[in-house]
Design an enzyme around this catalytic site. Structure first.
Site, PDB file in Angstrom:
ATOM      1  N   HIS A 136       0.807  -1.221   0.000  1.00  0.00           N
ATOM      2  CA  HIS A 136       0.000   0.000   0.000  1.00  0.00           C
ATOM      3  C   HIS A 136       0.838   1.269   0.000  1.00  0.00           C
ATOM      4  O   HIS A 136       0.372   2.309  -0.460  1.00  0.00           O
ATOM      5  CB  HIS A 136      -0.965   0.015   1.196  1.00  0.00           C
ATOM      6  CG  HIS A 136      -2.169  -0.829   0.970  1.00  0.00           C
ATOM      7  ND1 HIS A 136      -2.192  -2.169   1.243  1.00  0.00           N
ATOM      8  CD2 HIS A 136      -3.392  -0.525   0.478  1.00  0.00           C
ATOM      9  CE1 HIS A 136      -3.381  -2.656   0.928  1.00  0.00           C
ATOM     10  NE2 HIS A 136      -4.127  -1.680   0.453  1.00  0.00           N
ATOM     11  N   GLY A 137       2.010   1.204   0.519  1.00  0.00           N
ATOM     12  CA  GLY A 137       2.808   2.426   0.477  1.00  0.00           C
ATOM     13  C   GLY A 137       4.122   2.292   1.217  1.00  0.00           C
ATOM     14  O   GLY A 137       4.290   1.440   2.094  1.00  0.00           O
TER      15      GLY A 137
END
Lengths: 309, 475
Positions: free
Chosen positions: B326-327
């Protein structure tokens, strides 16, 4: 496929009809500018930023100056926006000329001026034709006089707030004047609103610099407008502490406007020095309210009439 | 060009009309046309990254052919390795380079070595996390013999760049989507009509639910120390609906758009807020990613058919990788860690596959027990999501701490419209929870259908807000 196209078209048509009906009935409630682009080309205009958009009421001006010996071509149209959209410059000039009825020979053009209208920030290079306002209405519009104006919707849908059909706190009249509604009048609310305005204008001090390009465009606009009638400069009344910030930024502003006015044979009405300044009531130190606007517009009309006597 | 823009609403009907006009011609024309418009769509963000997606597609196209042509297993493995290194390398460079460099510098400084470096200004190509996973699944599936390599470069490029799902998924497997590019599409009324319904529902979720909630959420998370406990609690709940509305709304628009062109994409959200435990929740939330990790990471690690320790390890690996996907931020990794913590007891007690069917499958309302399970799962995932939304782990802890400090007695400037639209969302999705999407009402009477369409349109018109992006674009 035919069945699908028929049904989708029916759905879109119904949506389109609903949208059109809302635009026609509530265009002045659901967007700050939409109505300005739905009226015919204008013979006489009020130009400037939000002070003019909210402070100068065309209906009062029309009534007052129709008796002038000059036999001006009316009605007046308020084609002022906010400082974000309408600093002086080629984009605003171009849009004004689009809205202007070119057949007009004897119109009235009131330019409401502030120091910020001659400024640019560092983010854009005016010399290269880059202007911070260029992607905003009215500059992203080609058609400024059609009703309903779908071009405005397509280009500026994000500015609409359709929920204001149910709860209106402003009304953009068909003559272009914006009336603020349902403003709480207690001192606390006034001070809170004024603080927002003061903070914003204080931020301008660091951000803005005077722009030669904007000044040049101002001269060009005067030349354009003078071909169609009389031009007047106005500095709208505001609270003294906000005026102080403006004057700190551009102490020579009044002298500059005076000199341009003199050299172009134009009258400059500076209402920040008006004896009845306090009577022009505002709701945030910066924008005149409805009642103050009535007095201010009448006083402005009187000033215009006095020139022509 | 984002889905909730006027430009897209003009782009889609034009592209749709030309597509079906060409459909009488040939499959090759259909695919070539889709490839061109998909590249145009992607190029509207940043045309420079077209070279990246083209290069990535080209290498995987070539690798797949080589895998098929190779007879030795080791050679096949080497080619899969090339695909893995290339795809993960691209992702690693564009998405994680600065994160690793920063973390390394922090680590050196922590142990007393002075280290310094200048962060590179790397722009994250939009959709890279999605299309790299998509192409990876292709080469791995070719290696596993699940799918034949594509013989047409146009088909393969169109599959990778298919515009409805290119930017934020669903992450489509080659086994599902590629065969659809190998067959000429014919127009199907029911499919297209349902696609429109799904798009309409997607727009409702995005511009009404997500974008209204976003206003309150942004305020709450901007500076938790300035908000009351009530405001922070509401901000946390609203964030759950913002995230769901934003991402599942995008998926609905993507799947609906694809159906207009004759494609069936996999369901990406199956009403996750009606889940009764965390295992069910992730079987219903971002399903294409969950299944991707399951098939290409979890099962190869042994899944749950290994010893207890390895089982627990595998769960943590999956959730940590998912967080990292996700990041490039420790908040996402910690979020993954918390999800794993929440999941493990369920797995150890062998209750993780207890709720495979949708809740209240044979009744209209859930039982009290089911209702409580739904509520508990929702609330716990909301608290875990605070780490997903906060800028740092410290901020997230501060946020939660302030919720439980019970300071301030206000709920803030609570927007009644947001609450109303959340209720509408939940009611409509509950009614249609056994369907593929919230507005799957094709079999209802005509007045119900048209009444619903007009109601959704009016709600979007009156209560929609405009934002310039989708949350998952950043991933």
């Amino acid at each position: 496929m035919k069945k699908y196209i028929k049904k989708v078209s029916l759905f879109l048509f119904v949506c389109f009809v609903i949208l059109t009906a809302i635009l026609l009935k509530y265009g002045g409630n659901i967007d700050h500018f939409y109505n300005k682009f739905t009226t015919p080309k204008a013979k006489s205009m009020i130009l400037g930023d939000s002070r003019a958009m909210q402070g100068i009421q065309p209906e009062i001006l029309n009534e007052a100056i129709k008796s002038s010996d000059k036999d001006y071509e009316l009605p007046m149209y308020n084609y002022a926006f906010t400082i974000a959209q309408t600093p002086m410059g080629p984009p605003y000039r171009k849009s004004i000329l689009r809205k202007l009825d070119k057949e007009t020979k004897n119109g009235v053009y009131i330019l409401s001026l502030t120091p910020w209208m001659f400024c640019s920030g560092d983010d854009y290079n005016d010399d290269l034709g880059e202007f911070r306002e260029q992607d905003q209405p009215p500059h992203n519009m080609i058609y400024v006089d059609v009703n309903p104006n779908y071009e405005y919707i397509l280009r500026n849908l994000n500015l609409f707030s359709f929920r204001h059909v149910f709860k209106t706190n402003y009304l953009l009249h068909k003559d272009g004047w914006m009336e603020r509604k349902k403003l709480s009048k207690d001192e606390f609310s006034f001070n809170a609103r004024k603080k927002v305005q003061k903070d914003m204008i204080t931020e301008f001090l660091d951000y803005y610099k005077l722009s030669k390009v904007r000044k040049q465009s101002f001269y060009d606009l005067i030349k354009d407008l003078k071909k169609h009638g009389d031009v007047f400069f106005v500095r709208s009344p505001i609270d003294l502490d906000i005026l102080e910030i403006e004057n700190k930024f551009y102490p020579e502003f009044d002298n500059f406007i005076d000199s341009v006015a003199t050299s172009n044979n134009i009258r400059y009405f500076n209402f920040t020095r008006h004896p009845k300044l306090k009577e022009f009531s505002n709701y945030d130190g910066h924008h005149i309210d409805k009642k103050g606007g009535e007095l201010f517009t009448k006083a402005l009309a009187d000033s215009i009439l006095s020139v022509n006597q | 060009m984002i889905f909730n823009s006027v430009v897209f609403l003009i782009f889609l009907p034009i592209v749709f009309s030309i597509y079906w006009l060409l459909s009488k011609k040939s499959l090759k024309i259909q695919n070539t046309y889709l490839l061109i418009i998909s590249y145009f769509f992607y190029g509207c963000w940043d045309w420079r990254f077209l070279f990246l997606i083209a290069a990535s597609s080209l290498i995987d196209f070539w690798v797949a052919k080589k895998i098929k042509a190779s007879e030795k297993k080791n050679t096949k493995k080497a080619f899969v390795g090339i695909s893995l290194v290339m795809n993960i390398g691209l992702l690693g460079f564009f998405k994680y380079f600065n994160f690793f460099a920063d973390s390394l510098v922090d680590l050196f400084n922590l142990v007393g070595f002075h280290a310094d470096y200048t962060t590179l200004h790397i722009i994250l190509p939009v959709g890279i996390s999605f299309y790299t996973f998509q192409t990876l699944s292709y080469t791995i599936d070719v290696y596993r013999g699940k799918i034949e390599p594509s013989n047409s470069i146009v088909q393969f490029f169109a599959y990778v760049s298919f515009f409805p799902q290119l930017v934020a998924g669903p992450i489509e497997r080659a086994t599902n989507l590629l065969p659809q590019f190998q067959k000429k599409r014919t127009f199907e009324y029911d499919k297209a009509a349902d696609g429109m319904r799904q798009m309409l529902w997607g727009f409702f979720k995005k511009v009404v639910v997500a974008d209204n909630c976003a206003v309150f959420v942004d305020q709450a998370f901007a500076d938790p120390s300035m908000s009351s406990s009530g405001e922070l609690f509401v901000g946390m709940i609203f964030f759950a609906f913002q995230l769901y509305g934003d991402f599942s709304g995008y998926s609905d628009i993507a799947i609906g758009s694809a159906r207009l062109f004759g494609f069936d994409l996999k369901q990406n959200f199956a009403f996750p807020y009606f889940a009764r435990d965390i295992a069910e929740f992730y079987r219903r939330w971002h399903m294409s990613l969950t299944n991707w990790f399951k098939d290409y990471v979890y099962f190869p690690l042994g899944g749950s058919r290994v010893g207890l320790n390895k089982k627990i390890r595998n769960v943590f690996i999956i959730y940590l990788i998912s967080g990292f996907w996700h990041g490039a931020n420790w908040t996402f990794i910690f979020w993954g860690f918390l999800n794993a913590l929440y999941y493990v007891p369920l797995m150890l007690s062998k209750r993780n596959r207890r709720n495979l069917e949708i809740v209240a499958a044979n009744s209209f309302l859930p039982s009290f027990r089911q209702g409580y399970a739904i509520f508990e799962t929702f609330i716990v995932t909301c608290f875990i999501r605070v780490f997903f939304r906060a800028d740092s782990i410290e901020d997230a802890f501060l946020y939660i701490k302030r919720i439980f400090s019970f300071q301030g007695n206000t709920w803030g400037n609570l927007d009644k419209i947001s609450i109303a639209v959340i209720v509408i969302l939940l009611v409509v999705e509950w009614i249609n929870r056994k369907e593929q999407h919230g507005l799957a009402i094709g079999n209802r009477p005509v007045y119900v259908r048209w009444g619903s369409y007009m109601a959704v349109f009016l709600i979007i018109l009156f209560f929609g807000k405009s934002s310039t992006s989708f949350i998952y674009f950043q991933f």
